[in-house]
Design a protein around this motif. Structure first.
Motif: not given
Ligand code: ADP
Length: 716
Positions: A650-652, A674-676, A658-660
């Motif tokens: 999950g995400i707060p 989780f890498g990336g 901001r995740v975008f």
């Molecule tokens: P990456 O996964 O390579 O870090 P993304 O742009 O796909 O980059 O995602 C950005 C961030 O959003 C991730 O690092 C993670 O913290 C959060 N995130 C994305 N998808 C999920 C998900 N399904 N559940 C929880 N957190 C997520």
């Protein structure tokens, strides 16, 4: 009896009347009265005439000056005594006037007392009661009041030690009345002259104030004119102006007074006279500083300075004393009530001028501070009014557009400035930021203006409305922020990324190719070799996609991705992604749910596939304990909604939008569990928005997330 009386009136002052002598006495007195000589001079003539007419042993003439100073003339009494007697008699007559209803009608009446100190029948009873207190010599007295046109008693003629009035005779008494009348006329004339003199002086002072104080806005010039006025208008020997400052009373201007005196006066002002002025709120006058002063130290400093008289008038603005105007004289200088008023009138004018100059000074200071700030700004600033007329352009703006000061942007129209920007290479669409004031009055405009002349320059331009305190639009302000350096470094970074990606992609494509060739070869290999080759294939895929992402971001200009749009059925695409990723993780189950009949969409299928893969892969990645990943596709109103649900970490809420963002990751710790690199969702957003859609997330930490996006449906 009549014959007898006529005989008695023949001699002056005696029983015999000498008409020629009386006429001559009256004539001389009249001459003196109309001569304009000093009042004491002609009162002496009146005294002489009264003596000639009545033959009295004691004559006293007195008249009140315009400012109520009582002047007396009597050759028979010492000055002190005559002043005392005159004052008391005037008092007696005035009291009598107040208590007698007949006072007015008896205008020219003479008061006769057979024996000034003894009660006699037929005499004026009131006077008879009052006069004995004066202790006149015990003989007959005659008092001729000098009564002005308005009925006020302005003086009197006392003759004492004459024969009784019966002996004095009617003609002499009439002559005395004529003398009294004539003298009253002269006194009134004199009062009128004095009043008109005072009026003229006041007019003069006001004219001086208007001439010298109305025009200048500089405080110093006004203060200088004030101290000069003290000399011109009041004939002073010195003057000073004290102003109340935060640190106490300070002398702001002076003339004819030593520094040492002023310093002590400042101290005295801070300590005492400020309070005195505050309580009186009017002028303070010291007629003779050798006998009266604020205190002993004031008396001493005045003595040392050689100052004898002083007037201190408060400078008042809106009922608050903010200073004092001091006028000094080196000799005793009596100030009449009118003169005090004059000083006050003048000071009131001066106070207005001083206050106005102070406001002007404060406004100037604020203005120059503001100017300094605006001139040293690193951003270019342009301000224009509601009519579109430019009222301010700072030096930095001239600099940015390669203009010298002669370009005179101020007073030209914002339209002309937009045209000027175009001549410097800015595009028409970018210069739309220089809007006319009334088009969309409250909107904030933003644009990147690219100039080609005199050099390449990128300006981030923000145009925003300027409102006054009552929230009315008064104009607009445009800020120009130079982003050329940021742009340059961004370009260098993009070029580097692009070069690096190309360089990496070529060897990686070869590695992947070779791994696939080896895998496809019909030779038997140990299981471990096959798994290694498969791992190489999958990992190079991952790396290639990462490189692809980096390239996409670096190539994407202004956030828009180039698309190859086609009408397509989204269900087939989603199905293929679910099939492709279904077996990727043994601990996850990827399912597809379809709600309603799904319309077609206009999309770039390769890009749309990237979005779906990214979301499903994230759903798997961020559900480390495994579980279901539900991919849904639904028919919304006019749009098709895609969503990917997981039951992972999950995400707060604070991070939902901001995740975008580019390179944003929730777990930025060193462990990087989780890498990336934080580019996937950013690219998803770019792709979805390029399709005219929107993307969002809803999530509960510890329970899972739902990522959704919607694309406009094709109208069938
Ligand atoms: P990456 O996964 O390579 O870090 P993304 O742009 O796909 O980059 O995602 C950005 C961030 O959003 C991730 O690092 C993670 O913290 C959060 N995130 C994305 N998808 C999920 C998900 N399904 N559940 C929880 N957190 C997520």
């Amino acid at each position: 009896m009549r014959n007898n009386e006529a005989q008695q009136e023949n001699a002056p002052g005696g029983p015999f009347l000498n008409e020629g002598l009386i006429t001559a006495a009256l004539w001389r007195a009249a001459q003196a009265c109309s001569s304009g000589a000093a009042i004491s001079g002609w009162l002496a003539r009146v005294e002489q005439a009264a003596r000639d007419i009545t033959g009295a042993r004691l004559v006293l003439v007195t008249a009140a000056d315009d400012d109520q100073t009582i002047i007396t003339s009597s050759a028979d009494l010492p000055p002190d005594e005559s002043a005392l007697l005159a004052g008391s008699l005037m008092q007696v007559l005035r009291i009598r006037d107040l208590s007698s209803a007949t006072g007015r009608t008896e205008r020219d009446r003479l008061f006769m007392l057979e024996n000034a100190n003894a009660a006699r029948k037929g005499e004026d009873i009131l006077l008879r009661e009052l006069v004995p207190q004066l202790r006149l010599p015990p003989s007959a007295a005659l008092i001729a009041p000098l009564r002005a046109t308005d009925g006020q008693i302005v003086g009197l003629i006392l003759t004492q030690g004459i024969e009784t009035h019966r002996v004095l005779g009617v003609k002499r008494m009439q002559a005395l009345q004529v003398l009294a009348f004539q003298t009253t006329l002269s006194i009134e004339g004199r009062h009128l002259r004095q009043r008109s003199d005072t009026f003229c002086k006041r007019m003069e002072a006001i004219r001086y104030a208007v001439d010298h104080l109305a025009a200048p806005l500089e405080l110093e010039a006004i203060l200088e004119s004030m101290v000069e006025a003290a000399e011109q208008v009041f004939g002073a020997d010195g003057a000073s102006i004290y102003l109340g400052q935060r640190e106490g009373v300070r002398c702001a201007a002076s003339r004819g007074i030593s520094k040492a005196y002023l310093q002590r006066a400042e101290q005295l002002g801070s300590e005492s006279f400020w309070d005195t002025m505050r309580s009186t709120k009017g002028p303070i006058y010291f007629a003779d500083l050798s006998t009266e002063a604020f205190d002993a130290s004031h008396r001493e400093m005045a003595r040392q300075e050689g100052i004898r008289s002083m007037v201190l008038v408060p400078l008042i603005w809106e009922d608050t004393i903010f200073g004092g105007f001091a006028i000094y004289h080196r000799s005793v200088r009596p100030y009449s009530y009118d003169e005090m008023e004059l000083a006050q009138t003048f000071t009131e004018h001066a106070a207005v001028a001083v206050h106005r100059a102070r406001i002007y000074k404060a406004a100037q200071r604020t203005r120059s501070n503001l100017e300094a700030v605006i001139n040293s700004m690193s951003d270019g600033l342009l301000v224009y009014d509601r009519q579109g007329v430019i009222i301010l352009a700072n030096p930095r703006l001239y600099d940015m557009f390669g203009l010298d000061k002669s370009a005179k942007l101020e007073h030209s129209h914002i339209r002309d400035f937009a045209r000027l920007a175009q001549t410097k290479g800015a595009s028409t669409s970018a210069t739309a930021v220089y809007i006319e004031p009334d088009s969309e009055p409250l909107a904030r405009q933003h644009s990147i203006v690219e100039l080609k002349h005199p050099e390449i320059r990128y300006l981030e331009v923000v145009n925003q409305p300027v409102m006054n305190r009552s929230n009315d639009l008064i104009g607009r302000a445009i800020f120009h922020h130079d982003i050329t350096r940021e742009r340059d470094s961004q370009r260098v970074k993009d070029e580097f990324l692009s070069m690096l990606s190309h360089e990496l992609r070529t060897p990686l494509t070869s590695i992947k190719g070779y791994a696939q060739i080896l895998l496809r070869r019909p030779v038997s290999r140990p299981e471990s070799d096959v798994r290694a080759l498969q791992a190489i294939d999958v990992q190079t895929d991952k790396m290639l996609r990462l490189i692809e992402d980096l390239l996409t971001v670096s190539r994407t200009e202004k956030g828009r991705i180039p698309l190859q749009l086609e009408r397509m059925d989204p269900v087939g695409l989603v199905q293929s992604v679910v099939d492709h990723l279904g077996g990727i993780s043994p601990r996850h189950e990827v399912v597809l749910e379809i709600t309603g009949s799904i319309p077609r969409v206009s999309a770039d299928s390769r890009r749309l596939r990237d979005v779906l893969i990214n979301l499903v892969e994230n759903a798997i990645k961020y559900s480390p304990d495994g579980g279901r990943v539900i991919t849904q596709i639904a028919n919304g109103s006019g749009e098709v909604t895609f969503s990917v649900t997981d039951f992972g970490i999950g995400i707060p809420e604070s991070s939902w939008s901001r995740v975008f963002d580019e390179f944003y990751q929730l777990d930025s710790s060193n462990s990087r569990r989780f890498g990336g690199v934080g580019l996937g969702l950013h690219i998803c957003k770019l792709i979805v928005e390029a399709h005219g859609g929107r993307i969002w997330v809803r999530s509960v930490p510890g329970e899972g997330s739902v990522f959704s996006f919607a694309l406009p449906a094709c109208a069938d």
